[in-house]
Design a protein around this motif. Structure first.
Motif, PDB file in Angstrom:
ATOM      1  N   HIS A 160       1.194   9.339  22.440  1.00  0.00           N
ATOM      2  CA  HIS A 160       1.068   7.894  22.197  1.00  0.00           C
ATOM      3  C   HIS A 160       2.410   7.223  22.463  1.00  0.00           C
ATOM      4  CE1 HIS A 160      -0.308   4.178  20.378  1.00  0.00           C
ATOM      5  NE2 HIS A 160       0.770   4.174  19.598  1.00  0.00           N
ATOM      6  N   HIS A 161       2.388   6.112  23.171  1.00  0.00           N
ATOM      7  CA  HIS A 161       3.621   5.406  23.509  1.00  0.00           C
ATOM      8  C   HIS A 161       4.174   4.687  22.282  1.00  0.00           C
ATOM      9  CE1 HIS A 161       6.546   3.026  25.662  1.00  0.00           C
ATOM     10  NE2 HIS A 161       6.043   1.937  25.096  1.00  0.00           N
ATOM     11  N   VAL A 162       5.451   4.806  22.038  1.00  0.00           N
ATOM     12  CA  VAL A 162       6.150   4.097  20.973  1.00  0.00           C
ATOM     13  C   VAL A 162       7.280   3.325  21.633  1.00  0.00           C
ATOM     14  CG1 VAL A 162       7.487   4.310  18.849  1.00  0.00           C
ATOM     15  CG2 VAL A 162       5.591   5.880  19.301  1.00  0.00           C
ATOM     16  N   SER A 163       7.260   1.996  21.437  1.00  0.00           N
ATOM     17  CA  SER A 163       8.264   1.134  22.055  1.00  0.00           C
ATOM     18  C   SER A 163       9.624   1.360  21.425  1.00  0.00           C
ATOM     19  CB  SER A 163       7.863  -0.332  21.887  1.00  0.00           C
ATOM     20  OG  SER A 163       8.898  -1.173  22.326  1.00  0.00           O
ATOM     21  N   SER A 164      10.628   1.357  22.247  1.00  0.00           N
ATOM     22  CA  SER A 164      11.990   1.486  21.732  1.00  0.00           C
ATOM     23  C   SER A 164      12.589   0.112  21.466  1.00  0.00           C
ATOM     24  CB  SER A 164      12.858   2.264  22.730  1.00  0.00           C
ATOM     25  OG  SER A 164      12.881   1.577  23.969  1.00  0.00           O
ATOM     26  N   GLY A 165      11.985  -0.948  22.011  1.00  0.00           N
ATOM     27  CA  GLY A 165      12.518  -2.311  21.873  1.00  0.00           C
ATOM     28  C   GLY A 165      11.860  -3.137  20.775  1.00  0.00           C
ATOM     29  N   HIS A 166      10.654  -2.774  20.355  1.00  0.00           N
ATOM     30  CA  HIS A 166       9.938  -3.547  19.343  1.00  0.00           C
ATOM     31  C   HIS A 166       9.555  -2.641  18.186  1.00  0.00           C
ATOM     32  CE1 HIS A 166       9.524  -6.976  22.022  1.00  0.00           C
ATOM     33  NE2 HIS A 166       9.117  -6.145  22.980  1.00  0.00           N
ATOM     34  N   PRO A 167       9.739  -3.112  16.943  1.00  0.00           N
ATOM     35  CA  PRO A 167       9.344  -2.278  15.800  1.00  0.00           C
ATOM     36  C   PRO A 167       7.824  -2.139  15.729  1.00  0.00           C
ATOM     37  CG  PRO A 167      10.059  -4.439  15.056  1.00  0.00           C
ATOM     38  CD  PRO A 167      10.322  -4.376  16.535  1.00  0.00           C
ATOM     39  N   GLN A 168       7.374  -1.062  15.137  1.00  0.00           N
ATOM     40  CA  GLN A 168       5.936  -0.822  15.041  1.00  0.00           C
ATOM     41  C   GLN A 168       5.333  -1.780  14.009  1.00  0.00           C
ATOM     42  OE1 GLN A 168       5.030   3.271  14.578  1.00  0.00           O
ATOM     43  NE2 GLN A 168       2.895   2.998  15.078  1.00  0.00           N
ATOM     44  N   MET A 169       4.140  -2.292  14.314  1.00  0.00           N
ATOM     45  CA  MET A 169       3.450  -3.241  13.470  1.00  0.00           C
ATOM     46  C   MET A 169       2.805  -2.516  12.287  1.00  0.00           C
ATOM     47  SD  MET A 169       0.630  -5.989  14.815  1.00  0.00           S
ATOM     48  CE  MET A 169       1.559  -6.737  16.113  1.00  0.00           C
ATOM     49  N   SER A 170       2.870  -3.161  11.084  1.00  0.00           N
ATOM     50  CA  SER A 170       2.236  -2.552   9.913  1.00  0.00           C
ATOM     51  C   SER A 170       0.716  -2.675  10.033  1.00  0.00           C
ATOM     52  CB  SER A 170       2.703  -3.247   8.631  1.00  0.00           C
ATOM     53  OG  SER A 170       2.146  -4.553   8.573  1.00  0.00           O
ATOM     54  N   MET A 171       0.003  -1.914   9.227  1.00  0.00           N
ATOM     55  CA  MET A 171      -1.463  -1.956   9.254  1.00  0.00           C
ATOM     56  C   MET A 171      -1.973  -3.348   8.874  1.00  0.00           C
ATOM     57  SD  MET A 171      -2.536   0.869  10.349  1.00  0.00           S
ATOM     58  CE  MET A 171      -4.135   1.366   9.818  1.00  0.00           C
ATOM     59  N   GLU A 172      -1.290  -4.020   7.906  1.00  0.00           N
ATOM     60  CA  GLU A 172      -1.704  -5.369   7.484  1.00  0.00           C
ATOM     61  C   GLU A 172      -1.558  -6.370   8.630  1.00  0.00           C
ATOM     62  OE1 GLU A 172       0.622  -3.605   5.587  1.00  0.00           O
ATOM     63  OE2 GLU A 172      -0.882  -2.899   4.151  1.00  0.00           O
ATOM     64  N   GLU A 173      -0.432  -6.268   9.346  1.00  0.00           N
ATOM     65  CA  GLU A 173      -0.207  -7.174  10.476  1.00  0.00           C
ATOM     66  C   GLU A 173      -1.233  -6.943  11.578  1.00  0.00           C
ATOM     67  OE1 GLU A 173       3.836  -6.139  11.280  1.00  0.00           O
ATOM     68  OE2 GLU A 173       4.599  -7.930  10.268  1.00  0.00           O
ATOM     69  N   ARG A 174      -1.563  -5.677  11.822  1.00  0.00           N
ATOM     70  CA  ARG A 174      -2.572  -5.360  12.843  1.00  0.00           C
ATOM     71  C   ARG A 174      -3.938  -5.909  12.429  1.00  0.00           C
ATOM     72  NH1 ARG A 174      -2.088  -1.833  16.860  1.00  0.00           N
ATOM     73  NH2 ARG A 174      -4.195  -1.026  16.570  1.00  0.00           N
ATOM     74  N   ALA A 175      -4.261  -5.755  11.145  1.00  0.00           N
ATOM     75  CA  ALA A 175      -5.558  -6.218  10.655  1.00  0.00           C
ATOM     76  C   ALA A 175      -5.653  -7.745  10.747  1.00  0.00           C
ATOM     77  CB  ALA A 175      -5.775  -5.762   9.213  1.00  0.00           C
ATOM     78  N   ALA A 176      -4.531  -8.447  10.528  1.00  0.00           N
ATOM     79  CA  ALA A 176      -4.530  -9.910  10.566  1.00  0.00           C
ATOM     80  C   ALA A 176      -4.906 -10.444  11.939  1.00  0.00           C
ATOM     81  CB  ALA A 176      -3.159 -10.443  10.155  1.00  0.00           C
ATOM     82  N   GLN A 177      -4.677  -9.674  12.978  1.00  0.00           N
ATOM     83  CA  GLN A 177      -5.023 -10.104  14.332  1.00  0.00           C
ATOM     84  C   GLN A 177      -6.526 -10.282  14.491  1.00  0.00           C
ATOM     85  OE1 GLN A 177      -3.283  -7.906  17.613  1.00  0.00           O
ATOM     86  NE2 GLN A 177      -1.852  -6.967  16.167  1.00  0.00           N
ATOM     87  N   PHE A 178      -7.271  -9.555  13.673  1.00  0.00           N
ATOM     88  CA  PHE A 178      -8.717  -9.556  13.826  1.00  0.00           C
ATOM     89  C   PHE A 178      -9.424 -10.343  12.722  1.00  0.00           C
ATOM     90  CE2 PHE A 178      -6.981  -5.692  15.685  1.00  0.00           C
ATOM     91  CZ  PHE A 178      -7.373  -5.890  16.999  1.00  0.00           C
ATOM     92  N   SER A 179      -8.664 -11.026  11.864  1.00  0.00           N
ATOM     93  CA  SER A 179      -9.285 -11.797  10.786  1.00  0.00           C
ATOM     94  C   SER A 179      -9.935 -13.057  11.359  1.00  0.00           C
ATOM     95  CB  SER A 179      -8.243 -12.160   9.732  1.00  0.00           C
ATOM     96  OG  SER A 179      -7.276 -13.022  10.280  1.00  0.00           O
ATOM     97  N   PRO A 180     -10.944 -13.581  10.675  1.00  0.00           N
ATOM     98  CA  PRO A 180     -11.626 -14.776  11.174  1.00  0.00           C
ATOM     99  C   PRO A 180     -10.699 -15.990  11.135  1.00  0.00           C
ATOM    100  CG  PRO A 180     -12.441 -14.194   9.002  1.00  0.00           C
ATOM    101  CD  PRO A 180     -11.517 -13.103   9.430  1.00  0.00           C
ATOM    102  N   PHE A 181     -10.969 -16.968  11.943  1.00  0.00           N
ATOM    103  CA  PHE A 181     -10.175 -18.184  11.955  1.00  0.00           C
ATOM    104  C   PHE A 181     -11.119 -19.383  11.935  1.00  0.00           C
ATOM    105  CE2 PHE A 181     -11.317 -17.643  16.293  1.00  0.00           C
ATOM    106  CZ  PHE A 181     -11.332 -18.907  16.858  1.00  0.00           C
ATOM    107  N   ALA A 182     -10.594 -20.530  11.526  1.00  0.00           N
ATOM    108  CA  ALA A 182     -11.399 -21.754  11.452  1.00  0.00           C
ATOM    109  C   ALA A 182     -11.333 -22.448  12.806  1.00  0.00           C
ATOM    110  CB  ALA A 182     -10.870 -22.658  10.346  1.00  0.00           C
TER     111      ALA A 182
END
Length: 143
Positions: free
Chosen positions: A13-35
């Motif tokens: 699995h690729h791990v970026s050396s320039g960007h920190p890894q996203m937490s599970m909460e942050e990843r989940a927020a990408q898929f939350s519903p929006f108004a």
């Protein structure tokens, strides 16, 4: 039989050396519903809010209110607690609501046609529907 991308299945699995890894909460927020319709709920609530039309008082009722205001103006030093029911126009749509303010009258301004209560409530005299006070409610004589 070889499928496309079979050669990639065993790669790490690729791990970026320039960007920190996203937490599970942050990843989940990408898929939350929006108004999608921002403010739509507020519009629905405003439409559902009820108002009542202002009642037109008879000449007799208007004279009775004037008589009561004159009586109260002459007895301000007694600091009687009054109950004033008045029409409060709605700022957003036609109609309004009837409100009852209870307290002591601070000032009656006949020029501006405004009644001021000690708590700062400002009541337009033409919007008054009814005025009563404690002595009346206990059965004493009305003015």
């Amino acid at each position: 039989m070889s499928k496309p991308y079979d050669d990639m299945l065993d790669l790490p699995h690729h791990v970026s050396s320039g960007h920190p890894q996203m937490s599970m909460e942050e990843r989940a927020a990408q898929f939350s519903p929006f108004a999608a319709l921002t403010g739509y709920e507020a519009v629905i609530e405003e439409t559902a809010r009820r108002t009542v039309p202002k009642l037109e008082l008879t000449e007799n009722s208007q004279e009775e209110i004037k008589r009561r205001l004159d009586f109260l103006a002459g007895h301000m030093e007694q600091r009687m607690e009054v109950s004033v029911t008045y029409f409060l126009p709605d700022r957003k749509k036609a109609g309004g609501a009837y409100i009852t303010a209870v307290g002591i009258i601070k000032r009656i301004n006949d020029v501006e046609r405004v009644l001021w209560m000690e708590d700062g409530t400002r009541i337009s005299i033409p919007d008054i529907l009814e005025i009563t006070w404690q002595r009346e409610r206990s059965g004493d004589r009305k003015p």
